[in-house]
Motif scaffolding. Structure first.
Motif, PDB file in Angstrom:
ATOM      1  N   ASP A  60       8.906  -1.086 -11.053  1.00  0.00           N
ATOM      2  CA  ASP A  60       9.236   0.285 -10.637  1.00  0.00           C
ATOM      3  C   ASP A  60       8.032   1.224 -10.533  1.00  0.00           C
ATOM      4  O   ASP A  60       8.089   2.361 -10.944  1.00  0.00           O
ATOM      5  CB  ASP A  60      10.259   0.876 -11.612  1.00  0.00           C
ATOM      6  CG  ASP A  60       9.668   1.130 -12.983  1.00  0.00           C
ATOM      7  OD1 ASP A  60       8.558   0.620 -13.270  1.00  0.00           O
ATOM      8  OD2 ASP A  60      10.298   1.861 -13.771  1.00  0.00           O
ATOM      9  N   HIS A  61       6.947   0.707  -9.979  1.00  0.00           N
ATOM     10  CA  HIS A  61       5.772   1.574  -9.807  1.00  0.00           C
ATOM     11  C   HIS A  61       5.824   2.370  -8.501  1.00  0.00           C
ATOM     12  O   HIS A  61       6.159   1.829  -7.458  1.00  0.00           O
ATOM     13  CB  HIS A  61       4.488   0.747  -9.804  1.00  0.00           C
ATOM     14  CG  HIS A  61       4.073   0.326 -11.175  1.00  0.00           C
ATOM     15  ND1 HIS A  61       3.076  -0.589 -11.395  1.00  0.00           N
ATOM     16  CD2 HIS A  61       4.506   0.700 -12.391  1.00  0.00           C
ATOM     17  CE1 HIS A  61       2.918  -0.759 -12.691  1.00  0.00           C
ATOM     18  NE2 HIS A  61       3.782   0.005 -13.324  1.00  0.00           N
ATOM     19  N   PHE A  62       5.445   3.632  -8.589  1.00  0.00           N
ATOM     20  CA  PHE A  62       5.120   4.398  -7.396  1.00  0.00           C
ATOM     21  C   PHE A  62       3.697   3.971  -7.019  1.00  0.00           C
ATOM     22  O   PHE A  62       2.829   3.906  -7.885  1.00  0.00           O
ATOM     23  CB  PHE A  62       5.127   5.894  -7.686  1.00  0.00           C
ATOM     24  CG  PHE A  62       6.500   6.513  -7.787  1.00  0.00           C
ATOM     25  CD1 PHE A  62       7.469   5.969  -8.609  1.00  0.00           C
ATOM     26  CD2 PHE A  62       6.807   7.661  -7.072  1.00  0.00           C
ATOM     27  CE1 PHE A  62       8.731   6.553  -8.711  1.00  0.00           C
ATOM     28  CE2 PHE A  62       8.063   8.255  -7.166  1.00  0.00           C
ATOM     29  CZ  PHE A  62       9.027   7.699  -7.985  1.00  0.00           C
ATOM     30  N   ILE A  63       3.459   3.685  -5.760  1.00  0.00           N
ATOM     31  CA  ILE A  63       2.147   3.155  -5.379  1.00  0.00           C
ATOM     32  C   ILE A  63       1.289   4.215  -4.694  1.00  0.00           C
ATOM     33  O   ILE A  63       0.133   4.395  -5.054  1.00  0.00           O
ATOM     34  CB  ILE A  63       2.312   1.899  -4.489  1.00  0.00           C
ATOM     35  CG1 ILE A  63       3.074   0.823  -5.280  1.00  0.00           C
ATOM     36  CG2 ILE A  63       0.946   1.368  -4.047  1.00  0.00           C
ATOM     37  CD1 ILE A  63       3.595  -0.326  -4.450  1.00  0.00           C
ATOM     38  N   SER A  64       1.848   4.927  -3.730  1.00  0.00           N
ATOM     39  CA  SER A  64       1.065   5.995  -3.110  1.00  0.00           C
ATOM     40  C   SER A  64       1.979   6.956  -2.362  1.00  0.00           C
ATOM     41  O   SER A  64       3.127   6.621  -2.060  1.00  0.00           O
ATOM     42  CB  SER A  64       0.035   5.406  -2.135  1.00  0.00           C
ATOM     43  OG  SER A  64       0.705   4.824  -1.044  1.00  0.00           O
ATOM     44  N   PHE A  65       1.441   8.132  -2.100  1.00  0.00           N
ATOM     45  CA  PHE A  65       2.192   9.094  -1.293  1.00  0.00           C
ATOM     46  C   PHE A  65       1.250   9.743  -0.303  1.00  0.00           C
ATOM     47  O   PHE A  65       0.187  10.236  -0.673  1.00  0.00           O
ATOM     48  CB  PHE A  65       2.827  10.166  -2.183  1.00  0.00           C
ATOM     49  CG  PHE A  65       3.649  11.161  -1.403  1.00  0.00           C
ATOM     50  CD1 PHE A  65       4.724  10.733  -0.640  1.00  0.00           C
ATOM     51  CD2 PHE A  65       3.345  12.522  -1.427  1.00  0.00           C
ATOM     52  CE1 PHE A  65       5.486  11.636   0.097  1.00  0.00           C
ATOM     53  CE2 PHE A  65       4.104  13.438  -0.693  1.00  0.00           C
ATOM     54  CZ  PHE A  65       5.180  12.983   0.067  1.00  0.00           C
ATOM     55  N   GLU A  67       0.835  12.737   1.789  1.00  0.00           N
ATOM     56  CA  GLU A  67       1.392  14.092   1.826  1.00  0.00           C
ATOM     57  C   GLU A  67       1.581  14.601   3.260  1.00  0.00           C
ATOM     58  O   GLU A  67       2.571  15.268   3.555  1.00  0.00           O
ATOM     59  CB  GLU A  67       0.438  15.013   1.044  1.00  0.00           C
ATOM     60  CG  GLU A  67       0.957  16.405   0.770  1.00  0.00           C
ATOM     61  CD  GLU A  67       1.767  16.480  -0.526  1.00  0.00           C
ATOM     62  OE1 GLU A  67       1.368  15.840  -1.520  1.00  0.00           O
ATOM     63  OE2 GLU A  67       2.796  17.181  -0.520  1.00  0.00           O
ATOM     64  N   VAL A  78      12.198   1.013  -8.095  1.00  0.00           N
ATOM     65  CA  VAL A  78      12.220   2.471  -8.301  1.00  0.00           C
ATOM     66  C   VAL A  78      13.607   3.021  -7.954  1.00  0.00           C
ATOM     67  O   VAL A  78      14.206   2.647  -6.954  1.00  0.00           O
ATOM     68  CB  VAL A  78      11.133   3.135  -7.416  1.00  0.00           C
ATOM     69  CG1 VAL A  78      11.388   4.616  -7.234  1.00  0.00           C
ATOM     70  CG2 VAL A  78       9.756   2.891  -8.018  1.00  0.00           C
ATOM     71  N   ASP A  82      14.464   8.760  -9.541  1.00  0.00           N
ATOM     72  CA  ASP A  82      13.053   8.974  -9.886  1.00  0.00           C
ATOM     73  C   ASP A  82      12.319   9.660  -8.740  1.00  0.00           C
ATOM     74  O   ASP A  82      11.452  10.503  -8.942  1.00  0.00           O
ATOM     75  CB  ASP A  82      12.348   7.646 -10.181  1.00  0.00           C
ATOM     76  CG  ASP A  82      12.790   7.061 -11.510  1.00  0.00           C
ATOM     77  OD1 ASP A  82      13.358   7.811 -12.324  1.00  0.00           O
ATOM     78  OD2 ASP A  82      12.571   5.859 -11.720  1.00  0.00           O
ATOM     79  N   SER A  86      10.541  13.540  -8.919  1.00  0.00           N
ATOM     80  CA  SER A  86       9.144  13.829  -8.603  1.00  0.00           C
ATOM     81  C   SER A  86       8.997  14.670  -7.339  1.00  0.00           C
ATOM     82  O   SER A  86       8.085  15.472  -7.240  1.00  0.00           O
ATOM     83  CB  SER A  86       8.361  12.533  -8.393  1.00  0.00           C
ATOM     84  OG  SER A  86       8.257  11.835  -9.602  1.00  0.00           O
ATOM     85  N   ARG A  90       8.530  19.303  -5.055  1.00  0.00           N
ATOM     86  CA  ARG A  90       7.409  19.423  -4.121  1.00  0.00           C
ATOM     87  C   ARG A  90       7.895  19.602  -2.691  1.00  0.00           C
ATOM     88  O   ARG A  90       7.113  19.528  -1.738  1.00  0.00           O
ATOM     89  CB  ARG A  90       6.512  18.174  -4.222  1.00  0.00           C
ATOM     90  CG  ARG A  90       5.764  18.113  -5.568  1.00  0.00           C
ATOM     91  CD  ARG A  90       5.493  16.689  -6.024  1.00  0.00           C
ATOM     92  NE  ARG A  90       4.397  16.077  -5.310  1.00  0.00           N
ATOM     93  CZ  ARG A  90       3.910  14.873  -5.609  1.00  0.00           C
ATOM     94  NH1 ARG A  90       4.418  14.171  -6.608  1.00  0.00           N
ATOM     95  NH2 ARG A  90       2.923  14.371  -4.916  1.00  0.00           N
ATOM     96  N   LYS A 238      16.025  20.134 -11.584  1.00  0.00           N
ATOM     97  CA  LYS A 238      16.018  19.367 -12.845  1.00  0.00           C
ATOM     98  C   LYS A 238      17.307  18.582 -12.859  1.00  0.00           C
ATOM     99  O   LYS A 238      18.383  19.149 -12.659  1.00  0.00           O
ATOM    100  CB  LYS A 238      15.997  20.328 -14.045  1.00  0.00           C
ATOM    101  CG  LYS A 238      14.616  20.537 -14.648  1.00  0.00           C
ATOM    102  CD  LYS A 238      14.447  19.685 -15.919  1.00  0.00           C
ATOM    103  CE  LYS A 238      13.027  19.810 -16.470  1.00  0.00           C
ATOM    104  NZ  LYS A 238      12.348  18.590 -16.745  1.00  0.00           N
ATOM    105  N   LYS A 241      22.262  17.256 -16.934  1.00  0.00           N
ATOM    106  CA  LYS A 241      22.596  16.490 -18.143  1.00  0.00           C
ATOM    107  C   LYS A 241      23.858  15.688 -17.895  1.00  0.00           C
ATOM    108  O   LYS A 241      24.744  16.123 -17.192  1.00  0.00           O
ATOM    109  CB  LYS A 241      22.860  17.448 -19.299  1.00  0.00           C
ATOM    110  CG  LYS A 241      21.665  17.832 -20.086  1.00  0.00           C
ATOM    111  CD  LYS A 241      22.010  17.692 -21.579  1.00  0.00           C
ATOM    112  CE  LYS A 241      20.823  17.498 -22.469  1.00  0.00           C
ATOM    113  NZ  LYS A 241      19.558  17.940 -22.009  1.00  0.00           N
TER     114      LYS A 241
END
Ligand code: FAD
Lengths: 432, 243
Positions: A60-65, A67, A78, A82, A86, A90, A238, A241
């Protein structure tokens, strides 16, 4: 270990394999007789079940973005949630999202999932720039609309039956608010519901909750919800809950409750025929995610979702017949969601096509599968098909009739020897 | 905001803790042996949270290197979290003192060496937090893992003393006692589902408890009660048990 997916039925005895890297994944694939990839297990039935499971979720890695272009490269485990955590703050959102954010990117591609904007944005694959797939011999291939297109079209919607998706680059879309301006329209019958969907066709998002127990002139009575992202610059997202349901409910019938909830909304909460309000992302797209393990309210025997789609031309007649059949059976459904879809894409076994789809939840109980068999006959008669991501019981014959490209898919599986290696309980049942 | 120093950063718990702190706005020093193996993970955090992540090599058993390790940190950390741990093999450690010593030194001696240095600095600066991940295994010695357990018991006592000492300097020390956690370290064990936490649940618990300056955290919380029973079982009975 015993393993089940979202519907809690069936329970399979499975061995779970985890992999550290591509080499260890390759050895698992080469050594095991038959395997299937699994993401977050949010498919309802047996799509992600088999004797041997490859758990892609820890991957579950983010590798790149990038922009400038909004291109996000992530590993297949992923979760969509998630990505939202993140990227919503943005100013980015998923181009296509299903009704739960708790699924993996791999699962989203493998089911070619769709959401409330299918009529405009199509399936998840529309947002997939490319992905890497591990084939039965351990070879890794890059697939996109331009490269290895056959594998791309087979794997998007291919239910994990073409290999293991390792990572993917997906296109995000710009948003300038975490609120959606929602319009709710009360309709009196199916004709009005259809007209309303047509009227709001240019709205970014649309979906309806339908009262499945309505009879005679009321058949098709719904609350149609349409929406567009706002533009107020508020991006302070956010995750909500979670409430949790700590144990399986005793198995009593939910019908009365659901009907009550619907009626409360229909006659009480939503006062006017048309009303408007701003709604946040979680409430608009993922209302059920905030109730933790809501699947447990169906009791320990589990439940299933019956989701079918009918082509535009036969949607009206078909839905009337199906709604009448359900209403007669008295097995109403907790959740029934109706939606107008846009054009089909050319992936081999993607579910969506232009027309109306209905999704109904049923508790697994005696007599249910007979009712669903009866519904299958109507679906096939009106040239519709069943969604594998929700299915747990459809027969080979019914399945095949709905998917004209199934033989192409089978051929490709043979060519790459995928049918020897990647199989789920579901793929064996429906013969793919 | 500024840096949190995470020791033993390759462990599954440390990784989940790292993500949690980055998500909440902290930059990270991730410390481990061969820390270059964490490059993809550091990249993951940067893409997710746009926080700075620095990878630093450290061998916790190379005591002589600890002072220079800490001195080289240009920006001193706001807090430190140790997830260093070595379970080892109990039976091997009974027969081979080298294994026993490795268990003791990794779980206790090494961290003491490093924590002393950090504690002195935090005390002088009158700020900072120190989180030590110990274990419920340190609450009572059992035949199945008492070497690991005794080293963790020593670490728990150390943290309690340190908390007491640094109270006046407003440096908070928290002891974390995880029960079963589904990690690489426990991958071969058959853990009871209800008592087993996922690494990200542990991370969430640690973050919240640290922000609230809790003293001792059991995670999952049921372990507080499980251990209460285990600690209070009379010795004449306990010695006959196999748990
Ligand atoms: C509350 C709820 C609402 C939903 N709403 C929608 C909706 O609106 N629209 C919609 O389209 N769907 C919807 N779904 C269905 C869900 O989106 C799909 O079943 C999705 O595929 C689940 O993803 P997962 O990560 O949980 O995968 P799993 O359930 O674990 O697996 C699903 C399929 O994907 C394959 N797969 C998973 N990971 C990989 C991988 N790395 N490589 C290759 N194959 C893989 C599996 O083999 C399996 O065939 C909903 C489900 C729930 C529970």
């Amino acid at each position: 270990m015993s393993l089940k997916s979202w519907g809690g039925y069936p329970i399979s005895k499975s061995i779970e394999f985890k992999f550290e890297n591509n080499d260890s994944l390759k050895s698992i694939i080469l050594e095991q007789e038959s395997v299937i990839a699994r993401g977050n297990g949010r498919s309802y039935g047996d799509s992600a079940l088999s004797n041997n499971i490859i758990n892609a979720k820890p991957h579950d890695h983010f590798i790149s973005f990038n922009e400038e272009q909004g291109l996000l490269h992530v590993q297949s485990g992923v979760l969509l949630s998630d990505i939202l955590n993140s990227f919503v703050p943005r100013g980015w959102f998923l181009k296509v999202t299903p009704g739960t954010k708790l699924i993996t990117v791999g699962g989203a591609i493998a089911s070619d999932v769709h959401g409330k904007n299918h009529h405009i944005a199509g399936c998840f694959s529309e947002s997939v720039e490319s992905f890497r797939l591990m084939l039965p011999d351990g070879q890794i291939v890059e697939c996109s609309k331009l490269e290895n297109t056959e594998l791309f079209k087979a794997s998007c919607g291919g239910m994990g039956l073409t290999g293991v998706i390792l990572d993917a680059t997906i296109q995000l879309k710009r948003i300038n608010s975490q609120y959606i301006n929602q319009t709710t329209i009360k309709t009196k019958n199916l004709k009005e519901t259809f007209d309303t969907f047509e009227k709001y066709k240019s709205s970014e998002y649309s979906v309806a909750w339908i009262d499945c127990l309505a009879t005679n002139d009321d058949i098709g009575k719904s609350l149609v919800m349409a929406g567009e992202f706002g533009n107020d610059g508020k991006l302070g997202y956010k995750s909500k809950k979670k409430l949790t349901i700590p144990f399986n409910f005793p198995s009593f019938s939910l019908n009365k409750w659901t009907v009550k909830i619907f009626n409360w909304l229909y006659y009480g909460k939503v006062k006017n025929t048309t009303s408007k309000q701003p709604v946040d992302i979680d409430s608009f797209f993922y209302p059920l995610d905030s109730i933790g393990d809501w699947n447990k309210i169906y009791g320990k025997n589990g439940f299933t979702q019956y989701q079918f789609i009918l082509p535009m031309a036969s949607s009206y007649d078909g839905l009337i017949e199906i709604l009448q059949t359900i209403s007669k059976s008295g097995k109403g459904s907790f959740l029934a969601v109706l939606k107008l879809y846009g054009k089909a894409n050319d992936n081999y076994i993607s579910f969506p096509m232009e027309g109306y789809s209905l999704a109904l939840d049923f508790k697994i109980e005696k007599g249910l599968f007979d009712l669903l068999d009866e519904l299958d006959q109507i679906v096939v008669k009106y040239k519709g098909r069943i969604y594998l991501a929700k299915d747990v019981r459809v027969s080979k014959a019914i399945f095949e009739q709905g998917y004209p490209n199934i033989d192409k898919f089978r051929e490709l599986r043979k060519t790459y020897k995928m049918n020897d290696k990647f199989n789920s309980l579901q793929s064996k049942r429906v013969g793919i | 905001m500024s840096y949190v120093l995470i020791l033993g950063a390759k462990s599954d718990i440390a990784k989940a803790v790292a993500r949690k702190y980055a998500e909440n706005g902290y930059d990270l020093y991730l410390v481990a042996r061969n820390s270059n193996e964490l490059e993809a993970f550091a990249q993951d955090i940067t893409v997710r949270s746009q926080k700075a992540v620095k990878l630093i090599d450290l061998d916790i058993l190379d005591y002589d290197s600890h002072q220079s390790f800490y001195d080289q940190l240009k920006e001193k950390p706001l807090g430190v979290i140790s997830a260093i741990g070595y379970l080892g093999e109990q039976e091997k450690a009974q027969a081979d003192f080298n294994e026993a010593k490795k268990i003791i030194d990794t779980n206790y001696t090494g961290i003491v060496s490093l924590f002393n240095i950090i504690a002195n600095d935090f005390e002088k600066r009158k700020s900072g937090f120190i989180v030590g991940i110990s274990s419920v295994a340190g609450d009572r010695g059992r035949k199945s893992n008492y070497l690991y357990g005794s080293a963790k018991a020593a670490f728990t006592a150390y943290l309690s003393g340190l908390r007491n000492r640094l109270y006046d300097a407003q440096v908070h020390v928290m002891t974390v006692k995880p029960g079963f956690v589904a990690t690489k370290m426990t991958a071969d064990m058959d853990l009871q589902e209800k008592l087993t936490a996922q690494p990200d649940e542990v991370a969430e618990d640690i973050y919240k408890a640290q922000q609230k300056n809790k003293n001792v955290l059991y995670t999952k919380w049921v372990w507080r009660w499980v251990m209460l029973i285990i600690r209070n079982t009379p010795e004449f009975q306990f010695k006959k048990m196999s748990i």
